[in-house]
Design a protein around this motif. Structure first.
Motif, PDB file in Angstrom:
ATOM      1  N   SER A   1       0.719  -1.325  -0.062  1.00  0.00           N
ATOM      2  CA  SER A   1       0.027  -0.204   0.012  1.00  0.00           C
ATOM      3  C   SER A   1       0.767   1.075   0.103  1.00  0.00           C
ATOM      4  N   TYR A   2       1.852   1.359   0.486  1.00  0.00           N
ATOM      5  CA  TYR A   2       2.820   2.402   0.756  1.00  0.00           C
ATOM      6  C   TYR A   2       3.549   2.674  -0.828  1.00  0.00           C
ATOM      7  N   ALA A   3       3.963   1.617  -1.276  1.00  0.00           N
ATOM      8  CA  ALA A   3       4.452   1.792  -2.792  1.00  0.00           C
ATOM      9  C   ALA A   3       3.711   2.375  -3.762  1.00  0.00           C
ATOM     10  N   SER A   4       2.098   2.094  -3.613  1.00  0.00           N
ATOM     11  CA  SER A   4       1.309   2.492  -4.432  1.00  0.00           C
ATOM     12  C   SER A   4       0.593   3.646  -4.336  1.00  0.00           C
ATOM     13  N   MET A   5       1.252   4.499  -3.451  1.00  0.00           N
ATOM     14  CA  MET A   5       0.587   5.788  -2.995  1.00  0.00           C
ATOM     15  C   MET A   5       1.776   6.782  -3.354  1.00  0.00           C
ATOM     16  N   ASP A   6       1.457   7.962  -3.886  1.00  0.00           N
ATOM     17  CA  ASP A   6       2.329   9.141  -4.133  1.00  0.00           C
ATOM     18  C   ASP A   6       2.754   9.594  -2.592  1.00  0.00           C
ATOM     19  N   PRO A   7       4.080   9.458  -2.256  1.00  0.00           N
ATOM     20  CA  PRO A   7       4.555  10.188  -0.935  1.00  0.00           C
ATOM     21  C   PRO A   7       4.261  11.521  -0.830  1.00  0.00           C
ATOM     22  N   ARG A   8       4.286  12.222  -2.097  1.00  0.00           N
ATOM     23  CA  ARG A   8       4.211  13.758  -1.768  1.00  0.00           C
ATOM     24  C   ARG A   8       2.787  14.228  -1.728  1.00  0.00           C
ATOM     25  N   MET A   9       1.778  13.246  -1.556  1.00  0.00           N
ATOM     26  CA  MET A   9       0.354  13.732  -1.756  1.00  0.00           C
ATOM     27  C   MET A   9      -0.249  13.367  -0.497  1.00  0.00           C
ATOM     28  N   ARG A  10      -1.057  14.334   0.192  1.00  0.00           N
ATOM     29  CA  ARG A  10      -1.752  14.021   1.462  1.00  0.00           C
ATOM     30  C   ARG A  10      -2.881  12.842   1.059  1.00  0.00           C
ATOM     31  N   VAL A  11      -3.515  12.756   2.172  1.00  0.00           N
ATOM     32  CA  VAL A  11      -4.681  11.697   1.976  1.00  0.00           C
ATOM     33  C   VAL A  11      -5.771  12.260   1.301  1.00  0.00           C
ATOM     34  N   ALA A  12      -6.149  13.426   1.482  1.00  0.00           N
ATOM     35  CA  ALA A  12      -7.102  14.102   0.766  1.00  0.00           C
ATOM     36  C   ALA A  12      -7.028  13.912  -0.835  1.00  0.00           C
ATOM     37  N   ALA A  13      -5.879  14.336  -1.067  1.00  0.00           N
ATOM     38  CA  ALA A  13      -5.579  14.568  -2.384  1.00  0.00           C
ATOM     39  C   ALA A  13      -5.524  13.046  -3.403  1.00  0.00           C
ATOM     40  N   ILE A  14      -5.008  12.018  -2.276  1.00  0.00           N
ATOM     41  CA  ILE A  14      -5.150  10.701  -2.748  1.00  0.00           C
ATOM     42  C   ILE A  14      -6.427  10.084  -2.890  1.00  0.00           C
ATOM     43  N   LEU A  15      -7.482  10.313  -2.131  1.00  0.00           N
ATOM     44  CA  LEU A  15      -8.727   9.727  -2.161  1.00  0.00           C
ATOM     45  C   LEU A  15      -9.582  10.645  -3.136  1.00  0.00           C
ATOM     46  N   ARG A  16      -9.236  11.961  -3.387  1.00  0.00           N
ATOM     47  CA  ARG A  16      -9.948  12.801  -4.474  1.00  0.00           C
ATOM     48  C   ARG A  16      -9.553  12.631  -5.868  1.00  0.00           C
ATOM     49  N   GLU A  17      -8.266  11.986  -5.934  1.00  0.00           N
ATOM     50  CA  GLU A  17      -7.806  12.015  -7.453  1.00  0.00           C
ATOM     51  C   GLU A  17      -8.751  11.058  -8.458  1.00  0.00           C
ATOM     52  N   PRO A  18      -9.437   9.860  -8.001  1.00  0.00           N
ATOM     53  CA  PRO A  18     -10.060   9.228  -8.817  1.00  0.00           C
ATOM     54  C   PRO A  18     -11.410   9.688  -9.128  1.00  0.00           C
ATOM     55  N   LEU A  19     -11.733  10.853  -8.061  1.00  0.00           N
ATOM     56  CA  LEU A  19     -13.129  11.437  -8.238  1.00  0.00           C
ATOM     57  C   LEU A  19     -12.970  12.587  -9.452  1.00  0.00           C
ATOM     58  N   VAL A  20     -11.977  13.154  -9.274  1.00  0.00           N
ATOM     59  CA  VAL A  20     -11.549  14.148 -10.177  1.00  0.00           C
ATOM     60  C   VAL A  20     -11.390  13.619 -11.631  1.00  0.00           C
ATOM     61  N   ILE A  21     -10.698  12.763 -11.775  1.00  0.00           N
ATOM     62  CA  ILE A  21     -10.548  11.985 -13.071  1.00  0.00           C
ATOM     63  C   ILE A  21     -11.913  11.372 -13.742  1.00  0.00           C
ATOM     64  N   GLN A  22     -12.700  10.856 -13.046  1.00  0.00           N
ATOM     65  CA  GLN A  22     -13.982  10.578 -13.242  1.00  0.00           C
ATOM     66  C   GLN A  22     -15.091  11.670 -13.431  1.00  0.00           C
ATOM     67  N   GLY A  23     -14.666  12.990 -13.003  1.00  0.00           N
ATOM     68  CA  GLY A  23     -15.574  13.981 -13.092  1.00  0.00           C
ATOM     69  C   GLY A  23     -16.954  13.863 -12.143  1.00  0.00           C
ATOM     70  N   ILE A  24     -16.595  13.122 -10.941  1.00  0.00           N
ATOM     71  CA  ILE A  24     -17.702  12.910 -10.067  1.00  0.00           C
ATOM     72  C   ILE A  24     -17.967  14.230  -9.012  1.00  0.00           C
ATOM     73  N   GLY A  25     -18.959  14.788  -8.957  1.00  0.00           N
ATOM     74  CA  GLY A  25     -19.108  15.933  -7.891  1.00  0.00           C
ATOM     75  C   GLY A  25     -18.144  17.108  -8.069  1.00  0.00           C
ATOM     76  N   ASP A  26     -18.686  17.985  -7.327  1.00  0.00           N
ATOM     77  CA  ASP A  26     -17.926  19.229  -6.945  1.00  0.00           C
ATOM     78  C   ASP A  26     -17.006  19.181  -5.655  1.00  0.00           C
ATOM     79  N   ARG A  27     -16.252  20.082  -5.358  1.00  0.00           N
ATOM     80  CA  ARG A  27     -15.391  20.176  -4.357  1.00  0.00           C
ATOM     81  C   ARG A  27     -16.094  19.908  -3.169  1.00  0.00           C
ATOM     82  N   ALA A  28     -17.166  20.214  -2.817  1.00  0.00           N
ATOM     83  CA  ALA A  28     -17.802  20.074  -1.360  1.00  0.00           C
ATOM     84  C   ALA A  28     -18.281  18.637  -1.511  1.00  0.00           C
ATOM     85  N   GLY A  29     -18.867  18.136  -2.731  1.00  0.00           N
ATOM     86  CA  GLY A  29     -19.395  16.777  -2.544  1.00  0.00           C
ATOM     87  C   GLY A  29     -18.241  15.775  -2.492  1.00  0.00           C
TER      88      GLY A  29
END
Length: 696
Positions: A466-494
């Protein structure tokens, strides 16, 4: 440096080969502008007789490895021994000068480190590294050292030892590198071998070969052994006595049979209850240990396990329990440091396992994933096989399986059998050479770019590391937000709201969004990996060895979490693992892979109770179980599943398992066996001579 440097101290006991008495190790650290002291070891006491095998178990961070390193003076930078003694053959190594320690390391005490790739020098040949201790400690010439090195490599079972002398570590498999590390530790025939997690992340057959090799050499050379591991199954069959460590202290010591039959410390009881094989049945959750071990930088009063113990009293919070025994002061007495020990005649597991609702039944006809004739070949562009036209590595060879909605399909097999490649094909990380993958009514390969992007929401991958699969320069919020942004799911608050729900689902505080991956423990990072896989609400998660390197307590937490989320969200798992006990507990159905082929499939309970393929039977017989039984202290002479796995670049004709199968006949070389159901419906096997359904 020779053995003559060792001087017996008359003040130290000599009835044991090694005796560690009240050992304390401290490491200076900084917390911002504040200095603090990390108490890595805080009163460890152990002893080891000549020729004896001692197992050290406990969760990560409890001090197992630090204890092993203290014996040889190999502590990390800044760490120092602040109290106690390490008496080896009557000499206190804790206070010995560096020249004495150099004369001991690799000479009278050998050590096998956890990761052989990082402990071997990548710039030196195998022969040079194994011969080095002989040249340093024994004063032999180069020719004699080379001869002994080849003999030792042959002794540890390395194929073609003469050729391996001039190879480099990166040219060997994980199992071969571990054999080289053992050869280097034993070349000087030490009196004591320390093996620190020598089989972590190895498959069941390679693990058995390595451990039986250590057993055989220990018996032949008359060595004592310290085996450091978190695998209780390994401990049950491989040692004579066990020491359980928690938060830098020894909390229980006993003979292996006595400990497994009747653990007395509540921490040991909780570790046993968390084992998948100790679960009453697959519908029950595994017992877990709440909370986390205390930080070694915080010295708390009382029993250190008290904050996590449901039996703790006020006394436990104010007094530290001494290591005592009900059987007198003999060396073999069962000692434990607990004010409220488990009664000797109590069931140590039943009272800790909670009940949960029964799993929701899975409709047999609701197929989510259907794989038919899936094949993946990798063309060879170098090496001896590349001279053949069309030479390729046959990683996956005609696999067919189905996964239903909401079920767990387990894939087991040795390393190199194609499990991870199959997982990558299913999630679309690699294109298949042949065959088809259907997800519901869709064929992902036939989708256009836009539809394929939408399809990727449905299938997600949970990585082994799990450690090698995450970007060490990104915080957890950015790691979990990334797939939502790529798929165009919701606005920032959502997206923020969805991230908060994900953290709630996997049992992490919402404040974790501002932290980086390195700030979490291994179990917490695996929870983040699961949250990342669930971010897009997939129907299928491919979990590739998600708990292979975790402690038994953390493993239980992750497995319970996966089952709970499956029950709540209806997600299906393709669960890839070499841990048979975990797959037996978690999976509804199971498939056994060998050299790219699926050789047996069926309901998990049926396959494990009554295997039909000789390979499946061999895997089950080879696995170590957390039950010493009558075999405690008795080392088997050979692994039930022996022989070398053939190369996937040149697999055997007909049945690929025939070169290791005791039942192979001429037809096995001529014809490839087709799957059939000779026993219960749904239990299929690809074998010309399947075992009887009730065979044991």
């Amino acid at each position: 440096m020779t053995d003559s440097l060792l001087r017996t101290d008359p003040r130290l006991p000599t009835d044991s080969l090694l005796r560690i008495d009240d050992l304390h190790v401290e490491i200076p650290a900084r917390d911002g502008d504040r200095r603090r002291t990390v108490h890595a070891l805080d009163g460890v006491s152990l002893d080891l007789a000549p020729g004896e095998a001692l197992g050290i178990v406990g969760e990560s961070g409890c001090g197992k490895t630090m204890t092993a390193l203290s014996v040889l003076g190999l502590l990390p930078g800044g760490a120092r021994i602040t109290g106690g003694s390490v008496a080896f053959a009557g000499t206190d190594l804790a206070s010995a000068p560096e020249p004495v320690l150099r004369g001991v390391r690799g000479n009278t005490i050998g050590m096998v480190f956890q990761d052989p790739l990082t402990s071997l020098n990548p710039t030196m040949t195998i022969g040079a590294q194994v011969a080095e201790p002989l040249l340093l400690h024994k004063g032999v010439g180069k020719a004699e050292a080379w001869r002994r090195t080849e003999e030792m490599l042959r002794l540890v079972g390395l194929p073609k030892p003469g050729e391996r002398l001039r190879t480099y570590p990166h040219q060997l498999s994980g199992g071969m590198r571990q054999r080289v590390a053992i050869a280097m530790a034993l070349i000087c025939e030490p009196a004591l071998l320390i093996a620190d997690e020598p089989t972590t992340a190895l498959d069941v057959t390679t693990q058995a070969q390595i451990l039986e090799l250590i057993d055989e050499l220990r018996t032949r050379l008359g060595m004592a052994l310290i085996l450091v591991t978190h695998d209780l199954g390994v401990i049950a069959r491989r040692v004579d006595r066990v020491a359980v460590m928690y938060a830098g202290r020894t909390v229980e010591r006993a003979g292996v049979r006595a400990l497994f039959a009747a653990p007395r410390h509540r921490y040991t009881q909780a570790l046993f209850a968390a084992l998948p094989e100790r679960a009453a049945d697959a519908s029950q959750p595994l017992a877990t240990i709440p909370g986390l071990p205390p930080s070694p930088a915080d010295r708390t009063r009382g029993c250190r396990f008290a904050p996590r113990c449901e039996f703790a009293s006020e006394r436990c919070e104010t007094e530290e329990p001494p290591l005592s025994t009900d059987e007198g002061a003999s060396r073999d007495a069962h000692a434990f440091a607990c004010f409220h020990p488990v009664p000797p005649d109590a069931d140590p597991v039943a009272q800790l396992v909670p009940a949960v609702p029964a799993p929701v039944p899975v409709p047999a006809d609701d197929v989510l994933l259907r794989v038919t004739g899936l094949t993946k070949d990798y063309p060879l562009r170098g090496g001896p096989f590349a001279l053949r036209r069309g030479a390729a590595v046959s990683a996956v060879a005609g696999v067919s399986l189905s996964v239903r909605r909401g079920e767990t399909f387990g894939i087991v097999g040795e390393s190199g059998c194609g499990k991870s490649t199959l997982g990558r094909l299913v999630v679309g990380m690699e294109p298949p050479t042949a065959g088809s993958i259907r997800f519901g009514e869709r064929d992902p390969a036939a989708l256009d770019r836009r539809a394929r992007k939408a399809h990727r929401r449905e299938v997600q991958l949970m990585f082994q590391d799990s450690y090698a699969s995450m970007d060490p320069r990104m915080r957890v919020a950015a790691i979990l937000r990334e797939p939502l942004v790529i798929q165009g799911i919701g606005d920032r608050a959502g997206q923020d709201a969805r991230i908060a729900r994900l953290l709630d689902d996997v049992g992490l505080p919402r404040g974790a969004v501002d932290r980086y991956p390195h700030e979490f423990s291994g179990g917490q990072r695996q929870r983040l990996g699961l949250a990342r896989a669930l971010a897009l609400s997939p129907s299928l998660v491919v979990a590739d060895e998600p708990v292979s390197a975790l402690d038994v307590s953390v493993q239980a937490q992750i497995l319970n979490l996966m089952r709970e989320l499956q029950r709540e969200k209806g997600v299906a798992y393709l669960f890839i693992s070499h841990d048979l006990a975990v797959v037996r507990y978690l999976a509804d159905r199971v498939g056994v892979m060998y050299l790219g082929k699926l050789v047996e499939t069926g309901p998990a309970a049926t396959v494990f109770a009554s295997p039909l393929h000789p390979y499946t039977r061999g895997l089950l017989d080879t696995a170590d179980h957390a039950d010493p039984g009558d075999g405690a202290g008795v080392r088997p002479s050979a692994a039930p599943l022996g022989g070398e796995t053939p190369s996937a670049a040149d697999p055997p004709s007909g049945c690929r398992f025939r070169t290791r199968c005791p039942y192979a006949r001429d037809i096995c070389a001529r014809e490839e066996p087709m799957p059939a159901e000779p026993g219960a419906p749904g239990h299929a096997v690809a074998c010309h001579f399947p075992l009887a359904p009730a065979a044991r």
